[in-house]
Design a protein around this motif. Structure first.
Motif, PDB file in Angstrom:
ATOM      1  N   CYS A  96       0.787  -1.236   0.000  1.00 24.71           N
ATOM      2  CA  CYS A  96       0.000   0.000   0.000  1.00 24.71           C
ATOM      3  C   CYS A  96       0.815   1.279   0.000  1.00 24.71           C
ATOM      4  O   CYS A  96       0.308   2.343  -0.359  1.00 24.71           O
ATOM      5  CB  CYS A  96      -0.928   0.024   1.220  1.00 24.71           C
ATOM      6  SG  CYS A  96      -0.045  -0.116   2.808  1.00 24.71           S
ATOM      7  N   GLY A  97       2.097   1.215   0.399  1.00 21.27           N
ATOM      8  CA  GLY A  97       2.813   2.465   0.585  1.00 21.27           C
ATOM      9  C   GLY A  97       2.074   3.322   1.600  1.00 21.27           C
ATOM     10  O   GLY A  97       1.689   2.852   2.665  1.00 21.27           O
ATOM     11  N   ALA A 123       6.015   3.144   5.972  1.00 19.60           N
ATOM     12  CA  ALA A 123       4.883   3.382   5.072  1.00 19.60           C
ATOM     13  C   ALA A 123       3.561   3.095   5.778  1.00 19.60           C
ATOM     14  O   ALA A 123       2.620   3.891   5.701  1.00 19.60           O
ATOM     15  CB  ALA A 123       5.010   2.513   3.826  1.00 19.60           C
ATOM     16  N   VAL A 124       3.482   1.963   6.480  1.00 19.98           N
ATOM     17  CA  VAL A 124       2.252   1.605   7.183  1.00 19.98           C
ATOM     18  C   VAL A 124       1.929   2.644   8.255  1.00 19.98           C
ATOM     19  O   VAL A 124       0.766   3.025   8.434  1.00 19.98           O
ATOM     20  CB  VAL A 124       2.372   0.201   7.807  1.00 19.98           C
ATOM     21  CG1 VAL A 124       1.162  -0.111   8.693  1.00 19.98           C
ATOM     22  CG2 VAL A 124       2.501  -0.860   6.714  1.00 19.98           C
ATOM     23  N   GLY A 125       2.949   3.115   8.964  1.00 21.43           N
ATOM     24  CA  GLY A 125       2.731   4.138   9.981  1.00 21.43           C
ATOM     25  C   GLY A 125       2.151   5.420   9.395  1.00 21.43           C
ATOM     26  O   GLY A 125       1.234   6.022   9.974  1.00 21.43           O
ATOM     27  N   MET A 126       2.659   5.843   8.252  1.00 23.11           N
ATOM     28  CA  MET A 126       2.148   7.063   7.620  1.00 23.11           C
ATOM     29  C   MET A 126       0.737   6.864   7.092  1.00 23.11           C
ATOM     30  O   MET A 126      -0.090   7.779   7.137  1.00 23.11           O
ATOM     31  CB  MET A 126       3.106   7.518   6.517  1.00 23.11           C
ATOM     32  CG  MET A 126       4.360   8.188   7.065  1.00 23.11           C
ATOM     33  SD  MET A 126       5.461   8.819   5.780  1.00 23.11           S
ATOM     34  CE  MET A 126       6.444   7.358   5.481  1.00 23.11           C
ATOM     35  N   LEU A 127       0.444   5.655   6.566  1.00 24.72           N
ATOM     36  CA  LEU A 127      -0.922   5.375   6.117  1.00 24.72           C
ATOM     37  C   LEU A 127      -1.893   5.470   7.293  1.00 24.72           C
ATOM     38  O   LEU A 127      -2.978   6.051   7.161  1.00 24.72           O
ATOM     39  CB  LEU A 127      -0.998   3.994   5.474  1.00 24.72           C
ATOM     40  CG  LEU A 127      -2.363   3.599   4.898  1.00 24.72           C
ATOM     41  CD1 LEU A 127      -2.193   2.750   3.646  1.00 24.72           C
ATOM     42  CD2 LEU A 127      -3.219   2.833   5.913  1.00 24.72           C
ATOM     43  N   LYS A 128      -1.519   4.932   8.420  1.00 25.08           N
ATOM     44  CA  LYS A 128      -2.386   4.971   9.600  1.00 25.08           C
ATOM     45  C   LYS A 128      -2.636   6.415  10.052  1.00 25.08           C
ATOM     46  O   LYS A 128      -3.744   6.772  10.453  1.00 25.08           O
ATOM     47  CB  LYS A 128      -1.768   4.147  10.726  1.00 25.08           C
ATOM     48  CG  LYS A 128      -1.781   2.650  10.440  1.00 25.08           C
ATOM     49  CD  LYS A 128      -0.886   1.863  11.383  1.00 25.08           C
ATOM     50  CE  LYS A 128      -1.476   1.741  12.753  1.00 25.08           C
ATOM     51  NZ  LYS A 128      -0.674   0.802  13.598  1.00 25.08           N
ATOM     52  N   GLU A 129      -1.612   7.255   9.956  1.00 21.39           N
ATOM     53  CA  GLU A 129      -1.779   8.665  10.296  1.00 21.39           C
ATOM     54  C   GLU A 129      -2.750   9.344   9.342  1.00 21.39           C
ATOM     55  O   GLU A 129      -3.613  10.126   9.765  1.00 21.39           O
ATOM     56  CB  GLU A 129      -0.421   9.380  10.259  1.00 21.39           C
ATOM     57  CG  GLU A 129       0.529   8.989  11.379  1.00 21.39           C
ATOM     58  CD  GLU A 129       1.873   9.669  11.244  1.00 21.39           C
ATOM     59  OE1 GLU A 129       2.010  10.550  10.356  1.00 21.39           O
ATOM     60  OE2 GLU A 129       2.788   9.324  12.017  1.00 21.39           O
ATOM     61  N   ARG A 130      -2.618   9.052   8.046  1.00 22.02           N
ATOM     62  CA  ARG A 130      -3.518   9.634   7.049  1.00 22.02           C
ATOM     63  C   ARG A 130      -4.953   9.167   7.282  1.00 22.02           C
ATOM     64  O   ARG A 130      -5.893   9.949   7.150  1.00 22.02           O
ATOM     65  CB  ARG A 130      -3.079   9.260   5.635  1.00 22.02           C
ATOM     66  CG  ARG A 130      -1.718   9.791   5.227  1.00 22.02           C
ATOM     67  CD  ARG A 130      -1.440   9.490   3.770  1.00 22.02           C
ATOM     68  NE  ARG A 130      -2.215  10.345   2.892  1.00 22.02           N
ATOM     69  CZ  ARG A 130      -2.373  10.136   1.592  1.00 22.02           C
ATOM     70  NH1 ARG A 130      -1.842   9.073   1.019  1.00 22.02           N
ATOM     71  NH2 ARG A 130      -3.088  10.969   0.853  1.00 22.02           N
ATOM     72  N   ALA A 131      -5.105   7.891   7.623  1.00 23.27           N
ATOM     73  CA  ALA A 131      -6.449   7.356   7.883  1.00 23.27           C
ATOM     74  C   ALA A 131      -7.080   8.039   9.095  1.00 23.27           C
ATOM     75  O   ALA A 131      -8.280   8.361   9.093  1.00 23.27           O
ATOM     76  CB  ALA A 131      -6.367   5.853   8.104  1.00 23.27           C
ATOM     77  N   THR A 140      -4.722  -2.550   9.031  1.00 25.70           N
ATOM     78  CA  THR A 140      -3.372  -2.472   8.483  1.00 25.70           C
ATOM     79  C   THR A 140      -2.443  -3.467   9.161  1.00 25.70           C
ATOM     80  O   THR A 140      -2.659  -3.867  10.310  1.00 25.70           O
ATOM     81  CB  THR A 140      -2.778  -1.065   8.650  1.00 25.70           C
ATOM     82  OG1 THR A 140      -2.714  -0.746  10.054  1.00 25.70           O
ATOM     83  CG2 THR A 140      -3.601  -0.026   7.925  1.00 25.70           C
ATOM     84  N   THR A 141      -1.393  -3.839   8.448  1.00 28.00           N
ATOM     85  CA  THR A 141      -0.344  -4.668   9.027  1.00 28.00           C
ATOM     86  C   THR A 141       0.893  -4.567   8.142  1.00 28.00           C
ATOM     87  O   THR A 141       0.832  -4.067   7.017  1.00 28.00           O
ATOM     88  CB  THR A 141      -0.785  -6.139   9.151  1.00 28.00           C
ATOM     89  OG1 THR A 141       0.180  -6.854   9.930  1.00 28.00           O
ATOM     90  CG2 THR A 141      -0.919  -6.807   7.790  1.00 28.00           C
TER      91      THR A 141
END
Length: 276
Positions: A96-97, A123-131, A140-141
């Motif tokens: 997912c980036g 990348a997963v950490g930034m996606l979680k922040e955006r979400a 996510t994982t």
């Protein structure tokens, strides 16, 4: 050679699709033939440090490097015409980036459920922040898609999944494992859209000395890697794993930057598959 940035920052208008790759010119053929392979120790190191290099990439570039794929809902609906997009689907962005595919889709289909994983913890950490900023619930994982899955990744399998410029970053010897893992993540009757780099893409002939790791497999300057596919190479592992190909094509595009006087041919591969 064309960097991540030059690929993503320039306009890429489509001028057709076909099942035939672009033919190299004589000059381009000579350039590819003269590419100096990387030494064995570099090839080994890049494989060993693959996760670290992607973590460095996202740490350095944050979430403002790749642009959100705002074309996604249009292209996805056109490609996957067997899918009823009005249903409450479960969508998986595999590799997912920072969610460049997921978040544009969430604006159009707020009734879907969302899943995402990536190789890179950053990348997963930034996606979680955006979400969190958008108040979107995303399961996510972190996952290395090149290692065989031993247990379910999410509470349910996806109706629709995408692999957008993901498999090319994985060593070709591990593509069978990638395909096998995706059969465990997509439900029976579900669909998978793949888009990636195609053989004879302009970027393939622009790599410098000792960037070549194998046939059509290269290392970028930042240590991330990229493979350039034929359609058969893209499809075969997934058909062996239990998917059925319903559509495959080369996407012929051009990367244009008028300020820099750049106008070069880009070739991508795309396929739509269903899990039988």
């Amino acid at each position: 050679f064309l960097s991540h940035q030059s690929v993503t920052r320039m306009a890429e208008p489509c001028f057709g699709s076909s099942e035939k790759a672009r033919e190299l010119t004589e000059e381009e053929t000579a350039i590819v033939a003269s590419q100096v392979p990387a030494p064995a120790h570099k090839i080994f190191r890049l494989e060993k440090e693959a996760r670290k290099n992607w973590d460095k990439f996202y740490h350095r570039n944050k979430n403002n490097f790749f642009k959100d794929r705002n074309w996604s809902h249009v292209d996805l609906k056109e490609a996957c015409n067997n899918v009823d997009f009005e249903q409450p689907l479960t969508y998986l962005e595999a590799g997912c980036g920072v969610g460049n595919m997921l978040f544009p889709l969430a604006e159009v289909y707020p009734h879907w459920k969302w899943q995402a994983f990536d190789f890179s913890a950053n990348a997963v950490g930034m996606l979680k922040e955006r979400a969190k900023e958008r108040d979107i619930e995303v399961s996510t994982t972190e996952l290395d898609l090149s290692i065989e899955l031993s247990s379910p990744l999410f509470s349910s399998q996806s109706d629709l999944a995408t692999l957008i410029f993901v498999i090319s970053a994985i060593h070709p010897d591990k593509h069978d494992v990638v395909a096998s893992n995706m059969t465990k993540l997509v439900k029976s009757g579900g669909s998978l859209l793949i888009r990636d780099y195609g053989i004879n893409d302009y970027a393939m002939i622009r790599f410098g000395r000792e960037a070549k790791l194998g046939d059509r497999f290269y290392a970028r300057q930042d240590g991330t890697r990229v493979y350039y596919f034929t359609l058969e190479e893209l499809i075969e592992p997934f058909e062996k794993a239990g998917f059925k190909c319903v559509r495959k094509e080369f996407l012929h595009r051009r990367t244009i930057n008028k300020e820099k006087g750049v106008d070069v041919p880009r070739i991508f591969v795309q396929a739509v598959l269903t899990k039988e």
